[in-house]
Design a protein around this motif. Sequence first.
Motif, PDB file in Angstrom:
ATOM      1  N   ARG A 115       0.879  -1.287   0.048  1.00 55.04           N
ATOM      2  CA  ARG A 115       0.167   0.084  -0.088  1.00 55.04           C
ATOM      3  C   ARG A 115       0.878   1.109  -0.117  1.00 55.04           C
ATOM      4  O   ARG A 115       0.648   2.147  -0.794  1.00 55.04           O
ATOM      5  CB  ARG A 115      -0.845  -0.096   1.118  1.00 55.04           C
ATOM      6  CG  ARG A 115      -2.094   0.828   1.139  1.00 55.04           C
ATOM      7  CD  ARG A 115      -2.934   0.692   2.546  1.00 55.04           C
ATOM      8  NE  ARG A 115      -3.414  -0.646   2.550  1.00 55.04           N
ATOM      9  CZ  ARG A 115      -3.447  -1.389   3.981  1.00 55.04           C
ATOM     10  NH1 ARG A 115      -2.562  -0.651   4.734  1.00 55.04           N
ATOM     11  NH2 ARG A 115      -3.690  -2.282   4.018  1.00 55.04           N
ATOM     12  N   ARG A 116       1.942   1.129   0.796  1.00 56.83           N
ATOM     13  CA  ARG A 116       2.869   2.387   1.159  1.00 56.83           C
ATOM     14  C   ARG A 116       3.521   2.643  -0.309  1.00 56.83           C
ATOM     15  O   ARG A 116       3.623   3.878  -0.789  1.00 56.83           O
ATOM     16  CB  ARG A 116       3.575   2.133   2.049  1.00 56.83           C
ATOM     17  CG  ARG A 116       4.598   3.347   2.703  1.00 56.83           C
ATOM     18  CD  ARG A 116       5.094   3.328   4.109  1.00 56.83           C
ATOM     19  NE  ARG A 116       5.466   1.895   4.317  1.00 56.83           N
ATOM     20  CZ  ARG A 116       6.614   1.277   3.991  1.00 56.83           C
ATOM     21  NH1 ARG A 116       7.490   1.999   3.108  1.00 56.83           N
ATOM     22  NH2 ARG A 116       7.027   0.183   4.315  1.00 56.83           N
ATOM     23  N   LEU A 117       4.161   1.470  -0.634  1.00 52.96           N
ATOM     24  CA  LEU A 117       5.205   1.802  -1.733  1.00 52.96           C
ATOM     25  C   LEU A 117       4.329   1.815  -3.282  1.00 52.96           C
ATOM     26  O   LEU A 117       4.883   2.543  -4.001  1.00 52.96           O
ATOM     27  CB  LEU A 117       6.186   0.497  -1.874  1.00 52.96           C
ATOM     28  CG  LEU A 117       7.488   0.792  -2.068  1.00 52.96           C
ATOM     29  CD1 LEU A 117       7.976   1.574  -0.952  1.00 52.96           C
ATOM     30  CD2 LEU A 117       8.170  -0.400  -2.345  1.00 52.96           C
ATOM     31  N   ALA A 118       3.500   1.161  -3.505  1.00 56.63           N
ATOM     32  CA  ALA A 118       2.729   1.145  -4.813  1.00 56.63           C
ATOM     33  C   ALA A 118       1.735   1.949  -4.894  1.00 56.63           C
ATOM     34  O   ALA A 118       0.984   2.268  -5.868  1.00 56.63           O
ATOM     35  CB  ALA A 118       2.202  -0.433  -5.045  1.00 56.63           C
ATOM     36  N   GLU A 119       1.230   2.463  -3.714  1.00 59.76           N
ATOM     37  CA  GLU A 119       0.152   3.676  -3.599  1.00 59.76           C
ATOM     38  C   GLU A 119      -1.124   2.968  -4.068  1.00 59.76           C
ATOM     39  O   GLU A 119      -1.846   3.588  -5.057  1.00 59.76           O
ATOM     40  CB  GLU A 119       0.627   4.839  -4.408  1.00 59.76           C
ATOM     41  CG  GLU A 119       1.668   5.419  -3.726  1.00 59.76           C
ATOM     42  CD  GLU A 119       2.088   6.776  -4.383  1.00 59.76           C
ATOM     43  OE1 GLU A 119       1.497   7.459  -5.205  1.00 59.76           O
ATOM     44  OE2 GLU A 119       3.159   7.216  -3.980  1.00 59.76           O
ATOM     45  N   VAL A 120      -1.648   1.642  -3.857  1.00 57.69           N
ATOM     46  CA  VAL A 120      -2.852   1.041  -4.013  1.00 57.69           C
ATOM     47  C   VAL A 120      -3.456   0.646  -2.850  1.00 57.69           C
ATOM     48  O   VAL A 120      -2.857   0.439  -1.912  1.00 57.69           O
ATOM     49  CB  VAL A 120      -2.364  -0.126  -4.994  1.00 57.69           C
ATOM     50  CG1 VAL A 120      -2.051   0.336  -6.538  1.00 57.69           C
ATOM     51  CG2 VAL A 120      -1.285  -1.176  -4.366  1.00 57.69           C
ATOM     52  N   LYS A 136      -7.610 -10.418  -6.981  1.00 55.30           N
ATOM     53  CA  LYS A 136      -6.215 -10.861  -6.215  1.00 55.30           C
ATOM     54  C   LYS A 136      -5.001 -10.449  -6.639  1.00 55.30           C
ATOM     55  O   LYS A 136      -4.672 -10.804  -8.046  1.00 55.30           O
ATOM     56  CB  LYS A 136      -6.223 -12.501  -6.011  1.00 55.30           C
ATOM     57  CG  LYS A 136      -5.249 -13.013  -5.132  1.00 55.30           C
ATOM     58  CD  LYS A 136      -5.636 -14.471  -4.819  1.00 55.30           C
ATOM     59  CE  LYS A 136      -4.433 -15.351  -4.217  1.00 55.30           C
ATOM     60  NZ  LYS A 136      -4.714 -16.522  -3.582  1.00 55.30           N
ATOM     61  N   LEU A 137      -4.163  -9.896  -5.820  1.00 56.24           N
ATOM     62  CA  LEU A 137      -2.922  -9.182  -6.065  1.00 56.24           C
ATOM     63  C   LEU A 137      -1.880 -10.298  -5.822  1.00 56.24           C
ATOM     64  O   LEU A 137      -0.839 -10.326  -6.414  1.00 56.24           O
ATOM     65  CB  LEU A 137      -2.719  -7.850  -5.579  1.00 56.24           C
ATOM     66  CG  LEU A 137      -1.403  -7.287  -5.646  1.00 56.24           C
ATOM     67  CD1 LEU A 137      -1.153  -6.790  -7.225  1.00 56.24           C
ATOM     68  CD2 LEU A 137      -1.282  -6.000  -4.646  1.00 56.24           C
ATOM     69  N   ALA A 138      -1.983 -10.985  -4.628  1.00 54.31           N
ATOM     70  CA  ALA A 138      -0.964 -11.592  -4.031  1.00 54.31           C
ATOM     71  C   ALA A 138      -1.345 -12.800  -2.991  1.00 54.31           C
ATOM     72  O   ALA A 138      -2.604 -12.636  -2.373  1.00 54.31           O
ATOM     73  CB  ALA A 138       0.114 -11.069  -3.125  1.00 54.31           C
ATOM     74  N   GLY A 139      -0.739 -14.164  -3.006  1.00 55.79           N
ATOM     75  CA  GLY A 139      -1.079 -15.052  -2.043  1.00 55.79           C
ATOM     76  C   GLY A 139       0.090 -15.281  -1.265  1.00 55.79           C
ATOM     77  O   GLY A 139       0.917 -15.237  -1.445  1.00 55.79           O
ATOM     78  N   VAL A 157       3.437  -8.519 -10.169  1.00 56.63           N
ATOM     79  CA  VAL A 157       4.049  -7.217 -10.154  1.00 56.63           C
ATOM     80  C   VAL A 157       3.664  -6.508 -11.676  1.00 56.63           C
ATOM     81  O   VAL A 157       2.951  -5.726 -11.866  1.00 56.63           O
ATOM     82  CB  VAL A 157       5.356  -7.170  -9.944  1.00 56.63           C
ATOM     83  CG1 VAL A 157       6.153  -5.856 -10.337  1.00 56.63           C
ATOM     84  CG2 VAL A 157       5.697  -7.317  -8.392  1.00 56.63           C
ATOM     85  N   SER A 158       4.542  -7.265 -12.618  1.00 53.77           N
ATOM     86  CA  SER A 158       4.413  -6.702 -14.152  1.00 53.77           C
ATOM     87  C   SER A 158       3.567  -7.469 -15.049  1.00 53.77           C
ATOM     88  O   SER A 158       3.736  -7.539 -16.181  1.00 53.77           O
ATOM     89  CB  SER A 158       5.742  -6.389 -14.799  1.00 53.77           C
ATOM     90  OG  SER A 158       6.543  -7.425 -14.829  1.00 53.77           O
ATOM     91  N   LEU A 159       2.739  -8.467 -14.312  1.00 54.41           N
ATOM     92  CA  LEU A 159       2.012  -9.406 -15.489  1.00 54.41           C
ATOM     93  C   LEU A 159       1.075  -8.462 -16.289  1.00 54.41           C
ATOM     94  O   LEU A 159       0.273  -7.578 -15.649  1.00 54.41           O
ATOM     95  CB  LEU A 159       1.052 -10.396 -14.425  1.00 54.41           C
ATOM     96  CG  LEU A 159       1.971 -11.691 -14.164  1.00 54.41           C
ATOM     97  CD1 LEU A 159       2.445 -11.641 -12.837  1.00 54.41           C
ATOM     98  CD2 LEU A 159       0.727 -12.861 -13.936  1.00 54.41           C
ATOM     99  N   ALA A 169      -7.594 -12.424 -11.161  1.00 47.30           N
ATOM    100  CA  ALA A 169      -6.331 -11.461 -10.567  1.00 47.30           C
ATOM    101  C   ALA A 169      -6.108 -10.441 -11.091  1.00 47.30           C
ATOM    102  O   ALA A 169      -6.846 -10.023 -11.806  1.00 47.30           O
ATOM    103  CB  ALA A 169      -5.361 -12.893 -10.779  1.00 47.30           C
ATOM    104  N   THR A 170      -5.246  -9.648 -10.529  1.00 48.04           N
ATOM    105  CA  THR A 170      -4.701  -8.582 -10.958  1.00 48.04           C
ATOM    106  C   THR A 170      -3.293  -8.597 -10.711  1.00 48.04           C
ATOM    107  O   THR A 170      -2.433  -9.300  -9.937  1.00 48.04           O
ATOM    108  CB  THR A 170      -5.611  -7.237 -10.286  1.00 48.04           C
ATOM    109  OG1 THR A 170      -5.034  -6.250 -11.119  1.00 48.04           O
ATOM    110  CG2 THR A 170      -5.280  -7.026  -9.030  1.00 48.04           C
ATOM    111  N   SER A 171      -2.536  -7.328 -11.019  1.00 51.33           N
ATOM    112  CA  SER A 171      -1.036  -7.063 -10.921  1.00 51.33           C
ATOM    113  C   SER A 171      -1.033  -5.664 -10.778  1.00 51.33           C
ATOM    114  O   SER A 171      -1.727  -4.853 -10.977  1.00 51.33           O
ATOM    115  CB  SER A 171      -0.162  -7.471 -12.132  1.00 51.33           C
ATOM    116  OG  SER A 171      -0.475  -6.680 -13.192  1.00 51.33           O
ATOM    117  N   LEU A 172       0.130  -5.383 -10.134  1.00 52.25           N
ATOM    118  CA  LEU A 172       0.619  -3.916  -9.870  1.00 52.25           C
ATOM    119  C   LEU A 172       0.622  -3.107 -11.186  1.00 52.25           C
ATOM    120  O   LEU A 172       0.191  -1.898 -11.284  1.00 52.25           O
ATOM    121  CB  LEU A 172       1.635  -3.614  -9.244  1.00 52.25           C
ATOM    122  CG  LEU A 172       2.003  -4.245  -7.506  1.00 52.25           C
ATOM    123  CD1 LEU A 172       3.228  -4.242  -7.044  1.00 52.25           C
ATOM    124  CD2 LEU A 172       0.750  -3.390  -6.911  1.00 52.25           C
TER     125      LEU A 172
END
Length: 273
Positions: A115-120, A136-139, A157-159, A169-172
């Motif tokens: 949340r802090r670094l990627a601002e999401v 879903k971003l991560a498991g 991350v870059s998917l 699912a999703t990615s950053l």
Amino acid sequence: MPDSRYSDLDRPPLSEAALNRALVRPGGLWTGVTVVESTGSTNADLARAAQEGAAEGAVLVAEAQEAGRGRLGRVWNAPPRSGLTFSILLRPEVPVASQGWLPLLYGVAAASAVRRLAEVDVRLKWPNDLLIGERKLAGVLAERADDAVVVGMGLNVSLRATELPVATATSLAIEEAACLDRDPLLRAVLREVEVHYREWTAAGGDAEACGLRAAYLAASATVGRQVRVELPGRPALIGRASGIDRSGCLEVEGPDRLHTLSAGDVVHVRPAE
Ligand SMILES: O=C(O)CCCC[C@@H]1SC[C@@H]2NC(=O)N[C@@H]21
């Protein structure tokens, strides 16, 4: 069709030396970071190391995983360097009854770092899926290995949209996050895990006393929601997720009574209010 917003230049390798310089310090939790080009499963590798007596604080990162393990027997695979796939080895000296909090602790720490670094806006689906909205971003997968616990995380991350393992699912990158650089993301997650782990073990595993329970509830996308929980070997339970108990179990008000669940696959059946 290839997505022109991305290229392999967006997927630089991780530097083992840089990660060790940044994370390993005297008295710190992390004792060494190993980066491998490819392996079956970082969880399986560290579980073996734990059984052979490896010390707490080992970190294993794989640029590619061929047999990544997910919760409830699922698989976790991602194209090389498109995400973070890594595991840590811990030997928590807290009562067994409190150890159910460890995967939740990891979720809280990882969500806060991302949340802090990627601002999401990352929230947690019980027990520890990192969600953006309902995607879903991560498991996170925690597994026992004798008296150690191996906790592994897969973070997209870059998917690209076409590379997602499932449509939910999703990615950053897809979320247009402020940071797609895996090195600072990995450091931030591990630093945050260290802080929460130190506080939790110093409190003897008491998640209430160290503020972990409150932090988990603040990050939870599940508590307060109508849910369907797929249970191993039992019919699904439908009800309202009403809380988290002292051991990290999910409390669900079912049609008959209050259920306390230590495992299961949660589906949020209604949008958040
Ligand atoms: O099902 C889940 O949501 C948990 C996925 C956990 C995947 C990670 S990737 C690194 C580590 N090694 C594994 O084999 N699994 C975990």
